[in-house]
Enzyme design. Structure first.
Site, PDB file in Angstrom:
ATOM      1  N   HIS A 197     -10.008 -14.701  24.614  1.00 36.48           N
ATOM      2  CA  HIS A 197     -10.416 -14.640  26.018  1.00 36.48           C
ATOM      3  C   HIS A 197     -10.933 -13.270  26.407  1.00 36.48           C
ATOM      4  O   HIS A 197     -10.397 -12.250  25.999  1.00 36.48           O
ATOM      5  CB  HIS A 197      -9.353 -15.184  26.971  1.00 36.48           C
ATOM      6  CG  HIS A 197      -8.035 -14.478  27.015  1.00 36.48           C
ATOM      7  ND1 HIS A 197      -7.790 -13.437  27.878  1.00 36.48           N
ATOM      8  CD2 HIS A 197      -6.880 -14.696  26.350  1.00 36.48           C
ATOM      9  CE1 HIS A 197      -6.525 -13.047  27.729  1.00 36.48           C
ATOM     10  NE2 HIS A 197      -5.955 -13.783  26.804  1.00 36.48           N
TER      11      HIS A 197
ATOM     12  N   ASP B  57      -4.116  -7.903  24.919  1.00 34.69           N
ATOM     13  CA  ASP B  57      -4.249  -9.243  25.522  1.00 34.69           C
ATOM     14  C   ASP B  57      -5.486  -9.297  26.409  1.00 34.69           C
ATOM     15  O   ASP B  57      -5.430  -8.958  27.572  1.00 34.69           O
ATOM     16  CB  ASP B  57      -2.995  -9.559  26.340  1.00 34.69           C
ATOM     17  CG  ASP B  57      -3.034 -10.943  26.967  1.00 34.69           C
ATOM     18  OD1 ASP B  57      -3.878 -11.741  26.573  1.00 34.69           O
ATOM     19  OD2 ASP B  57      -2.200 -11.195  27.851  1.00 34.69           O
TER      20      ASP B  57
ATOM     21  N   GLU C 252      -8.843 -17.169  31.313  1.00 33.63           N
ATOM     22  CA  GLU C 252      -7.639 -17.640  30.607  1.00 33.63           C
ATOM     23  C   GLU C 252      -6.405 -17.288  31.409  1.00 33.63           C
ATOM     24  O   GLU C 252      -5.467 -18.073  31.548  1.00 33.63           O
ATOM     25  CB  GLU C 252      -7.572 -17.015  29.199  1.00 33.63           C
ATOM     26  CG  GLU C 252      -6.515 -17.614  28.297  1.00 33.63           C
ATOM     27  CD  GLU C 252      -5.131 -16.961  28.357  1.00 33.63           C
ATOM     28  OE1 GLU C 252      -4.216 -17.430  27.685  1.00 33.63           O
ATOM     29  OE2 GLU C 252      -4.951 -15.978  29.110  1.00 33.63           O
ATOM     30  N   GLU C 253      -6.401 -16.075  31.930  1.00 34.51           N
ATOM     31  CA  GLU C 253      -5.209 -15.580  32.634  1.00 34.51           C
ATOM     32  C   GLU C 253      -4.968 -16.286  33.965  1.00 34.51           C
ATOM     33  O   GLU C 253      -3.897 -16.190  34.538  1.00 34.51           O
ATOM     34  CB  GLU C 253      -5.319 -14.061  32.860  1.00 34.51           C
ATOM     35  CG  GLU C 253      -5.408 -13.243  31.579  1.00 34.51           C
ATOM     36  CD  GLU C 253      -4.113 -13.222  30.768  1.00 34.51           C
ATOM     37  OE1 GLU C 253      -3.184 -13.980  31.091  1.00 34.51           O
ATOM     38  OE2 GLU C 253      -4.050 -12.434  29.810  1.00 34.51           O
TER      39      GLU C 253
ATOM     40  N   HIS D 189       0.853  -7.778  29.956  1.00 38.97           N
ATOM     41  CA  HIS D 189       0.420  -7.978  31.349  1.00 38.97           C
ATOM     42  C   HIS D 189       0.699  -6.762  32.230  1.00 38.97           C
ATOM     43  O   HIS D 189       0.963  -6.918  33.429  1.00 38.97           O
ATOM     44  CB  HIS D 189       1.038  -9.256  31.935  1.00 38.97           C
ATOM     45  CG  HIS D 189       0.365 -10.489  31.417  1.00 38.97           C
ATOM     46  ND1 HIS D 189       0.694 -11.756  31.825  1.00 38.97           N
ATOM     47  CD2 HIS D 189      -0.652 -10.641  30.520  1.00 38.97           C
ATOM     48  CE1 HIS D 189      -0.080 -12.631  31.202  1.00 38.97           C
ATOM     49  NE2 HIS D 189      -0.899 -11.978  30.396  1.00 38.97           N
TER      50      HIS D 189
END
Ligand code: DTR
Ligand code: ZN
Ligand code: ZN
Length: 504
Positions: free
Chosen positions: A277, A289, A321-322, A444
């Protein structure tokens, strides 16, 4: 096209002379075979992977994330931010520079984004420590504090009848469970609440998303069970708890874009597809990420151009995606039955370089997923074994972009190195690192920068990604034919997750 062609000739001449092939011979059309690219092999493309190249890209991506500072006060590549737009530019321009090896497609789709700037919840005379604003919450009216009594909602707040008549003008306190947070917020709004507070039923704070916006949503918070307990007790005793709530946030609809690149060569009816992503969360730059996955794809897409492929290879960089696997869901939903069937399998590469890593393989079995998922799982297992590396299986539970694929009958799987899971003693023995800590302590968060990536794990996994691409780019021999309908295999009805955010 012309520019690309002459560059290719130049490169091949250079190779010929380096190998001391007589110059004229290399130009003779009858010897055109000397100008043909070699068929990709796992060994060759694995040897093309270097942590140096990955690190260079990670540094470039961090610079790109810094473009998010203007609006977010810190680096981010969340959809809608300048950091994400520049990420898309970076991916697209890198692919475009590879000439006509790939057909590149931009697929734009609608997405809802939210940004919470400030929030405050005061219940009685205190502010619960665990207070969090839900993702995609609307602001309080006029982005100003609202005042009213705290009112305890009956049951789980999933039915209109759970809301007492004095919810009007009040702040609704609702138990987590049975229905999504978005439904509770909507019900509270319909009952006239000024704001809603959902309290956890498990341990810890409660951070979730309201999901698709509704005009009835009200400003919504999550708090822990422990923080809620004294208020619930007091309310049950008939105590009046004057409270206030404040959220300054925006929720808006934007267009964002998946980038798809498919080899022009290879059997277009038999594609191996892989994706990472392109977006991060709002809280940070997302270099592990999923910079680690998406940059691995970009590097492999670049290296692959040196080779011939027999089957088509299709790369995807998903957006959103998130926010709940938006891009991959959209992509799969738009495939006709015929196009769906051309995808032999989908390989998900999300978080390949966690600093406290484990080599994790999604435990995708044929019993619970489209047939072929297990063969893919075993390809990863065999490779780690051959390399003398340990690996663990992790749940294939819908937390990344493979979910839409398996729900549409396409075999899927992937590898990862861990997010907010805690490393066990056994895993510390298997992989080194720190027992009792998260695989990615910056998951995150703002600290998910370049130094959050473990280069050794990243290079190992990038070689495995290269192996997966090369294997299926050459042949699907031994890999199950695509099946459709019930034949494709069973998929769990309700996934535990759909992306990384809790919805209920
Ligand atoms: N959805 C990913 C993180 C992720 C993917 N698989 C797992 C498994 C366990 C924990 C987290 C994840 C993200 O982008 O946040
Ligand atoms: Zn994430
Ligand atoms: Zn991710």
């Amino acid at each position: 096209m012309r520019q690309t062609f002459s560059n290719a000739v130049f490169l091949l001449c250079a190779t010929a002379s380096a190998l001391q092939i007589p110059f004229l011979e290399s130009l003779n059309p009858q010897n055109a075979v000397t100008t043909k690219k070699p068929l990709v092999s796992s060994e060759a493309i694995q040897a093309d992977i270097s942590s140096k190249a990955l690190l260079k890209r990670a540094k470039e991506l961090f610079k790109i994330a810094e473009l998010g500072i203007d609006e977010y006060n810190h680096p981010t590549r969340v959809i809608g931010s300048k950091g994400h737009l520049a990420t898309l530019d970076y991916i697209y321009s890198t692919l475009a520079s590879l000439g006509d090896y790939y057909t590149i497609t931009n697929q734009t789709f609608p997405a809802v984004v939210g940004n919470t700037f400030e929030y405050r919840l005061v219940l009685g005379d205190a502010s619960p420590n665990s207070t969090q604003a839900m993702s995609l919450t609307p602001p309080t009216t006029d982005k100003e504090p609202v005042f009213g009594p705290l009112v305890l909602v009956a049951n789980d707040g999933c039915a209109a009848s759970d809301y007492p008549s004095n919810t009007t003008g009040a702040i609704a306190l609702i138990q987590r469970g049975t229905c999504p947070f978005g439904t509770k917020s909507e019900n509270a709004g319909k009952a006239g609440a000024l704001a809603a507070v959902v309290y956890n039923t498990a341990d810890g704070s409660l951070s979730g998303t309201l999901g698709t916006p509704s005009p009835h949503h009200v400003a919504t918070f999550g708090i822990s069970k422990a923080d809620a307990a004294p208020y619930i007790a007091a309310l049950k005793n008939g105590t009046i708890i004057e409270s206030s709530a404040y959220i300054d946030a925006i929720v808006e609809s934007i267009g964002t874009t998946n980038i798809i690149a498919q080899t022009t060569a290879g059997d277009a009816s038999n594609c191996v597809m892989l994706g990472g992503h392109s977006d991060s969360v709002a809280e940070g730059p997302g270099i592990n990420d999923d910079g680690s996955g998406s940059l691995t794809l970009l590097e492999i897409a670049t290296q692959l151009t040196k080779y011939e492929v027999r089957n088509c290879v299709r790369f995807a960089w998903w957006a959103g995606e998130e926010e709940g696997l938006l891009g991959s869901d959209y992509y799969v939903s738009q495939l006709s039955a015929a196009e769906n069937k051309k995808i032999r399998l989908f390989m998900d590469y999300d978080m390949l370089a966690s600093p406290n890593y484990a080599y994790q393989v999604y435990n995708a079995t044929n019993a619970l997923n489209p047939v072929g998922s297990e063969e893919l799982r075993d390809l990863y297992v065999d490779w780690y074994k051959k390399e003398g590396l340990n690996y663990t299986f992790i749940a294939f539970d819908g937390r990344s972009d493979y979910d839409g694929f398996i729900r549409h009958g396409i075999p899927g799987g992937g590898i990862a190195t861990g997010a907010e899971g805690v490393k066990t003693r056994k895993e510390a023995e298997m992989f080194g690192g720190r027992e009792g800590e998260w695989f990615d302590p910056c998951y995150h968060q703002l600290c998910d920068g370049v130094s959050n990536c473990d280069l050794e794990a990243w290079e190992v996994n990038a070689r495995l990604v290269a192996h997966s691409v090369a294997t299926y780019a050459v042949s699907f021999e031994g890999f199950p034919e695509r099946r459709v309908g019930v034949e494709a295999g069973r998929v769990a009805e309700t996934p535990l997750y759909h992306g990384s955010k809790l919805v209920m």
